[in-house]
Scaffold this motif. Structure first.
Motif, PDB file in Angstrom:
ATOM      1  N   SER A  63       0.860  -1.170   0.000  1.00  0.00           N
ATOM      2  CA  SER A  63       0.000   0.000   0.000  1.00  0.00           C
ATOM      3  C   SER A  63       0.896   1.219   0.000  1.00  0.00           C
ATOM      4  CB  SER A  63      -0.873   0.016   1.258  1.00  0.00           C
ATOM      5  OG  SER A  63      -1.738  -1.082   1.263  1.00  0.00           O
ATOM      6  N   THR A  64       0.420   2.316  -0.618  1.00  0.00           N
ATOM      7  CA  THR A  64       1.310   3.440  -0.832  1.00  0.00           C
ATOM      8  C   THR A  64       0.675   4.727  -0.388  1.00  0.00           C
ATOM      9  OG1 THR A  64       0.467   3.603  -3.052  1.00  0.00           O
ATOM     10  CG2 THR A  64       2.483   2.347  -2.774  1.00  0.00           C
ATOM     11  N   SER A  65       1.548   5.739  -0.180  1.00  0.00           N
ATOM     12  CA  SER A  65       1.076   7.011   0.325  1.00  0.00           C
ATOM     13  C   SER A  65       0.916   8.008  -0.789  1.00  0.00           C
ATOM     14  CB  SER A  65       2.076   7.563   1.347  1.00  0.00           C
ATOM     15  OG  SER A  65       3.323   7.740   0.752  1.00  0.00           O
ATOM     16  N   THR A  66      -0.124   8.837  -0.715  1.00  0.00           N
ATOM     17  CA  THR A  66      -0.346   9.864  -1.711  1.00  0.00           C
ATOM     18  C   THR A  66      -1.145  10.983  -1.120  1.00  0.00           C
ATOM     19  OG1 THR A  66      -1.078  10.254  -3.951  1.00  0.00           O
ATOM     20  CG2 THR A  66      -2.498   8.899  -2.625  1.00  0.00           C
ATOM     21  N   ALA A  67      -1.118  12.110  -1.772  1.00  0.00           N
ATOM     22  CA  ALA A  67      -1.831  13.269  -1.253  1.00  0.00           C
ATOM     23  C   ALA A  67      -3.292  13.212  -1.626  1.00  0.00           C
ATOM     24  CB  ALA A  67      -1.212  14.539  -1.829  1.00  0.00           C
ATOM     25  N   GLY A  94      -0.215  16.603   1.508  1.00  0.00           N
ATOM     26  CA  GLY A  94       1.064  15.970   1.805  1.00  0.00           C
ATOM     27  C   GLY A  94       0.941  14.464   1.807  1.00  0.00           C
ATOM     28  N   ALA A  95       1.978  13.816   1.311  1.00  0.00           N
ATOM     29  CA  ALA A  95       1.919  12.371   1.125  1.00  0.00           C
ATOM     30  C   ALA A  95       1.711  11.616   2.416  1.00  0.00           C
ATOM     31  CB  ALA A  95       3.214  11.896   0.450  1.00  0.00           C
ATOM     32  N   GLU A 122      -3.691   9.950 -11.926  1.00  0.00           N
ATOM     33  CA  GLU A 122      -4.537   9.453 -13.013  1.00  0.00           C
ATOM     34  C   GLU A 122      -3.861   8.310 -13.749  1.00  0.00           C
ATOM     35  OE1 GLU A 122      -7.350   9.203 -16.310  1.00  0.00           O
ATOM     36  OE2 GLU A 122      -7.497   9.840 -14.220  1.00  0.00           O
ATOM     37  N   ASN A 123      -2.595   8.479 -14.078  1.00  0.00           N
ATOM     38  CA  ASN A 123      -1.902   7.442 -14.830  1.00  0.00           C
ATOM     39  C   ASN A 123      -1.604   6.207 -13.991  1.00  0.00           C
ATOM     40  OD1 ASN A 123      -1.840   8.656 -17.373  1.00  0.00           O
ATOM     41  ND2 ASN A 123      -0.092   9.914 -16.814  1.00  0.00           N
ATOM     42  N   SER A 124      -1.336   6.395 -12.711  1.00  0.00           N
ATOM     43  CA  SER A 124      -1.122   5.237 -11.838  1.00  0.00           C
ATOM     44  C   SER A 124      -2.408   4.424 -11.702  1.00  0.00           C
ATOM     45  CB  SER A 124      -0.644   5.690 -10.457  1.00  0.00           C
ATOM     46  OG  SER A 124       0.640   6.265 -10.523  1.00  0.00           O
ATOM     47  N   ALA A 125      -3.556   5.113 -11.739  1.00  0.00           N
ATOM     48  CA  ALA A 125      -4.840   4.431 -11.573  1.00  0.00           C
ATOM     49  C   ALA A 125      -5.303   3.743 -12.849  1.00  0.00           C
ATOM     50  CB  ALA A 125      -5.900   5.428 -11.120  1.00  0.00           C
ATOM     51  N   SER A 145       3.323   5.823  -4.464  1.00  0.00           N
ATOM     52  CA  SER A 145       4.362   4.908  -4.000  1.00  0.00           C
ATOM     53  C   SER A 145       5.019   5.490  -2.760  1.00  0.00           C
ATOM     54  CB  SER A 145       5.438   4.712  -5.085  1.00  0.00           C
ATOM     55  OG  SER A 145       4.902   4.104  -6.238  1.00  0.00           O
ATOM     56  N   ASN A 146       5.465   4.608  -1.865  1.00  0.00           N
ATOM     57  CA  ASN A 146       6.095   5.112  -0.656  1.00  0.00           C
ATOM     58  C   ASN A 146       7.520   5.579  -0.934  1.00  0.00           C
ATOM     59  OD1 ASN A 146       7.745   2.768  -0.623  1.00  0.00           O
ATOM     60  ND2 ASN A 146       6.198   1.660   0.538  1.00  0.00           N
ATOM     61  N   ALA A 147       8.126   6.209   0.052  1.00  0.00           N
ATOM     62  CA  ALA A 147       9.441   6.825  -0.131  1.00  0.00           C
ATOM     63  C   ALA A 147      10.498   5.802  -0.532  1.00  0.00           C
ATOM     64  CB  ALA A 147       9.856   7.553   1.141  1.00  0.00           C
TER      65      ALA A 147
END
Length: 233
Positions: free
Chosen positions: A21-25, A31-32, A146-149, A181-183
């Motif tokens: 699982s990843t972080s996003t704003a 903020g992520a 959008e592109n990641s989804a 994506s995470n750091a």
């Protein structure tokens, strides 16, 4: 023992968004570290938030320019043709997102929807679009989400996008948000495209079926070879 045909014979894509699982704003950007994306469906909702409640207009594709940062290494011709035929038959179901061009009056810049603009141009049609005043930071996050989804970008396309954003001066929180994506994953992406020469990546191409681990292995091999050459010199 060294592997032969390192990039061949791979049928699955070992992408970072499958690994964790990843972080996003969230939208608006906070903020992520403040919002976690649990699935591609949630990420798609994040991208949709940029369009919700906005007036849809029709624009001439000839007044629309591409994003200031690219995220693809080339279109899949088969997928593009399918999109063209679908829009020819049913029309454009989902609007694109554009912003007033930051440097040219009377023109627009694509945030996401490049292929739909290209299709509209080929079909001689107007493109349905939402026009939103956003800054560069919001632009790259919206484009990446959008592109990641929906765009099924390969690992190396995401990695190249991450490196381009870093070269433009964006910090890891913004890049993490844009790529969902995470750091740690972003750091690995950047290290891969830093080690492997751009000319080599260009010859290999987007390699949709080649996931993260194969690219990491290749980057380590390239890195070791570079170290040996440096030692000899």
């Amino acid at each position: 023992m060294a592997r032969k045909n390192l990039l061949a014979g791979l049928s699955e894509t070992e992408t970072d968004d499958q690994v964790s699982s990843t972080s996003t704003a969230a939208y608006p950007i906070r903020g992520a570290s403040k919002s976690m994306i649990r699935s591609v469906n949630e990420l798609a909702k994040q991208a949709d938030a940029y369009l919700e409640g906005e007036h849809v207009v029709e624009l001439d594709p000839n007044v629309i320019d591409g994003s200031f940062v690219s995220d693809r290494m080339g279109d899949d011709k088969e997928q593009y043709q399918e999109l063209l035929e679908a829009i020819r038959e049913r029309g454009q179901d989902t609007p694109i997102l554009v912003r007033p061009h930051p440097g040219i009056d009377g023109r627009y810049m694509i945030v996401f929807g490049h292929r739909r603009v290209r299709v509209a141009g080929e079909l001689g049609r107007k493109v349905r679009a939402v026009v939103k005043e956003i800054d560069d930071k919001t632009h790259v996050i919206a484009q990446g989400q959008e592109n990641s989804a929906r765009a099924n970008l390969s690992f190396i396309e995401k990695a190249m996008f991450a490196k381009r954003l870093e070269d433009l001066g964006y910090d890891r929180d913004v890049i993490s948000s844009a790529l969902a994506s995470n750091a740690a994953a972003v750091s690995k992406m950047v290290s891969v495209v830093t080690r492997i020469p751009a000319s080599v990546i260009g010859k290999i191409g987007s390699a949709a079926s080649v996931g993260r681990e194969r690219w990491v292995e290749l980057s380590l091999l390239v890195g070791r070879k570079s170290d040996m050459v440096t030692e000899i010199q």
